[in-house]
Design a protein around this motif. Structure first.
Motif, mmCIF file in Angstrom:
data_model
loop_
_atom_site.group_PDB
_atom_site.id
_atom_site.type_symbol
_atom_site.label_atom_id
_atom_site.label_comp_id
_atom_site.label_asym_id
_atom_site.label_seq_id
_atom_site.Cartn_x
_atom_site.Cartn_y
_atom_site.Cartn_z
ATOM 1 N N MET A 131 0.837 -1.199 0.000
ATOM 2 C CA MET A 131 0.000 0.000 0.000
ATOM 3 C C MET A 131 0.876 1.256 0.000
ATOM 4 O O MET A 131 0.609 2.203 -0.732
ATOM 5 C CB MET A 131 -0.917 -0.002 1.220
ATOM 6 N N ALA A 132 1.943 1.240 0.793
ATOM 7 C CA ALA A 132 2.858 2.384 0.843
ATOM 8 C C ALA A 132 3.516 2.593 -0.519
ATOM 9 O O ALA A 132 3.603 3.729 -1.008
ATOM 10 C CB ALA A 132 3.911 2.170 1.923
ATOM 11 N N HIS A 133 3.957 1.511 -1.139
ATOM 12 C CA HIS A 133 4.592 1.608 -2.461
ATOM 13 C C HIS A 133 3.610 2.184 -3.485
ATOM 14 O O HIS A 133 3.955 3.087 -4.261
ATOM 15 C CB HIS A 133 5.102 0.239 -2.903
ATOM 16 N N ALA A 134 2.392 1.681 -3.493
ATOM 17 C CA ALA A 134 1.380 2.160 -4.442
ATOM 18 C C ALA A 134 1.052 3.634 -4.194
ATOM 19 O O ALA A 134 0.882 4.408 -5.136
ATOM 20 C CB ALA A 134 0.113 1.312 -4.343
ATOM 21 N N PHE A 135 0.976 4.029 -2.936
ATOM 22 C CA PHE A 135 0.685 5.424 -2.594
ATOM 23 C C PHE A 135 1.793 6.344 -3.101
ATOM 24 O O PHE A 135 1.512 7.374 -3.734
ATOM 25 C CB PHE A 135 0.529 5.560 -1.073
ATOM 26 N N ASP A 163 3.747 18.969 2.718
ATOM 27 C CA ASP A 163 4.996 19.650 3.089
ATOM 28 C C ASP A 163 6.241 18.876 2.670
ATOM 29 O O ASP A 163 7.228 18.835 3.409
ATOM 30 C CB ASP A 163 5.038 19.923 4.596
ATOM 31 N N GLY A 164 6.217 18.239 1.510
ATOM 32 C CA GLY A 164 7.396 17.541 1.008
ATOM 33 C C GLY A 164 7.723 16.247 1.736
ATOM 34 O O GLY A 164 8.836 15.736 1.632
ATOM 35 N N ALA A 165 6.760 15.729 2.487
ATOM 36 C CA ALA A 165 6.995 14.498 3.240
ATOM 37 C C ALA A 165 5.744 13.644 3.210
ATOM 38 O O ALA A 165 4.667 14.107 2.855
ATOM 39 C CB ALA A 165 7.364 14.828 4.693
ATOM 40 N N VAL A 166 5.908 12.391 3.584
ATOM 41 C CA VAL A 166 4.757 11.523 3.798
ATOM 42 C C VAL A 166 4.675 11.265 5.301
ATOM 43 O O VAL A 166 5.676 10.936 5.943
ATOM 44 C CB VAL A 166 4.819 10.209 2.983
ATOM 45 N N LYS A 209 3.004 8.620 14.987
ATOM 46 C CA LYS A 209 3.098 9.398 13.757
ATOM 47 C C LYS A 209 4.561 9.708 13.479
ATOM 48 O O LYS A 209 5.283 10.146 14.369
ATOM 49 C CB LYS A 209 2.367 10.736 13.899
ATOM 50 N N VAL A 210 4.965 9.464 12.250
ATOM 51 C CA VAL A 210 6.314 9.803 11.812
ATOM 52 C C VAL A 210 6.205 10.482 10.452
ATOM 53 O O VAL A 210 5.197 10.350 9.758
ATOM 54 C CB VAL A 210 7.225 8.557 11.716
ATOM 55 N N ALA A 211 7.242 11.209 10.079
ATOM 56 C CA ALA A 211 7.281 11.828 8.755
ATOM 57 C C ALA A 211 8.596 11.469 8.087
ATOM 58 O O ALA A 211 9.662 11.524 8.710
ATOM 59 C CB ALA A 211 7.133 13.338 8.860
ATOM 60 N N VAL A 212 8.508 11.107 6.812
ATOM 61 C CA VAL A 212 9.673 10.780 5.993
ATOM 62 C C VAL A 212 9.699 11.759 4.830
ATOM 63 O O VAL A 212 8.708 11.883 4.096
ATOM 64 C CB VAL A 212 9.617 9.328 5.470
ATOM 65 N N VAL A 213 10.816 12.455 4.656
ATOM 66 C CA VAL A 213 10.979 13.403 3.562
ATOM 67 C C VAL A 213 11.007 12.630 2.244
ATOM 68 O O VAL A 213 11.610 11.562 2.151
ATOM 69 C CB VAL A 213 12.268 14.235 3.754
ATOM 70 N N LEU A 214 10.349 13.193 1.208
ATOM 71 C CA LEU A 214 10.171 12.462 -0.051
ATOM 72 C C LEU A 214 11.303 12.611 -1.060
ATOM 73 O O LEU A 214 11.499 11.729 -1.886
ATOM 74 C CB LEU A 214 8.859 12.899 -0.711
ATOM 75 N N ALA A 215 12.030 13.718 -1.035
ATOM 76 C CA ALA A 215 13.063 13.948 -2.054
ATOM 77 C C ALA A 215 14.415 14.153 -1.385
ATOM 78 O O ALA A 215 14.502 14.759 -0.318
ATOM 79 C CB ALA A 215 12.709 15.163 -2.899
ATOM 80 N N ASP A 216 15.463 13.655 -2.011
ATOM 81 C CA ASP A 216 16.816 13.853 -1.502
ATOM 82 C C ASP A 216 17.286 15.261 -1.835
ATOM 83 O O ASP A 216 16.784 15.906 -2.752
ATOM 84 C CB ASP A 216 17.770 12.832 -2.123
ATOM 85 N N ASP A 217 18.274 15.726 -1.084
ATOM 86 C CA ASP A 217 18.859 17.033 -1.341
ATOM 87 C C ASP A 217 19.567 17.016 -2.693
ATOM 88 O O ASP A 217 20.026 15.966 -3.148
ATOM 89 C CB ASP A 217 19.853 17.394 -0.232
ATOM 90 N N PRO A 218 19.690 18.190 -3.357
ATOM 91 C CA PRO A 218 20.316 18.230 -4.679
ATOM 92 C C PRO A 218 21.729 17.659 -4.721
ATOM 93 O O PRO A 218 22.137 17.118 -5.729
ATOM 94 C CB PRO A 218 20.325 19.731 -5.023
ATOM 95 N N GLY A 219 22.473 17.738 -3.629
ATOM 96 C CA GLY A 219 23.845 17.214 -3.598
ATOM 97 C C GLY A 219 23.912 15.713 -3.497
ATOM 98 O O GLY A 219 24.990 15.136 -3.454
#
Length: 158
Positions: A36-40, A87-90, A139-149
């Protein structure tokens, strides 16, 4: 698994891009929670154009697996998993009926097993535990995108 709709028939909240929820009753459904997480996350990319790094894809599935496993292992009855993007996170939220709050054990490299919460806390932007009228919610939050570096989001390259 009992799956609630992904924003179907609901007005979207301004602070929430997309969400999905499901109830899980058996330990065999932990794989379904990861799926479910992968599909989301795949839907966030394909439908909403939100970048999701490979690291974030793996971390969210790992966090979901750890939290749902703990809920199924230590609490009676079903657990409820909710994923929300904003906010850029799940935000991963897991409710269960257990009243005992989770405790992170002191680091011990010789200990085999019981490192799940240590791992979750290490890879998440935030970690909260709330008592509910019945049970508790993590509740936890995981940022979705890595930093540009190329560093994992929120972490600096050393």
């Amino acid at each position: 698994m009992d799956l609630a709709g992904q924003d179907e028939g609901h007005e979207p909240r301004a602070d929430r891009l997309a969400s999905v929820s499901a109830a899980f009753e058996g330990s065999e459904e932990i794989a379904a929670a990861r799926d479910m997480a992968h599909a989301f996350l795949t839907s966030l990319q394909a439908v909403h154009g939100i970048p999701v790094s490979n690291r974030a894809m793996g971390m969210v599935q790992l966090v979901v697996s750890e939290l749902v496993t703990n809920a199924r292992k230590y609490a009676p009855g079903p657990c409820l998993l909710t994923l929300e993007a904003h906010d850029g996170a799940v935000e991963v939220s897991v409710w269960d009926s257990g009243t005992t709050l989770p405790a992170v054990m002191a680091p011990d490299p010789g200990r085999v097993g019981q490192h799940g919460l240590e791992i979750v806390m290490a890879v998440c932007r935030s970690f909260e535990v709330h008592r509910e009228p019945v049970g508790k919610r993590i509740k936890v939050a995981v940022v979705l995108a890595d930093d540009p570096g190329g560093a994992a989001a929120g972490h600096q390259v050393m």
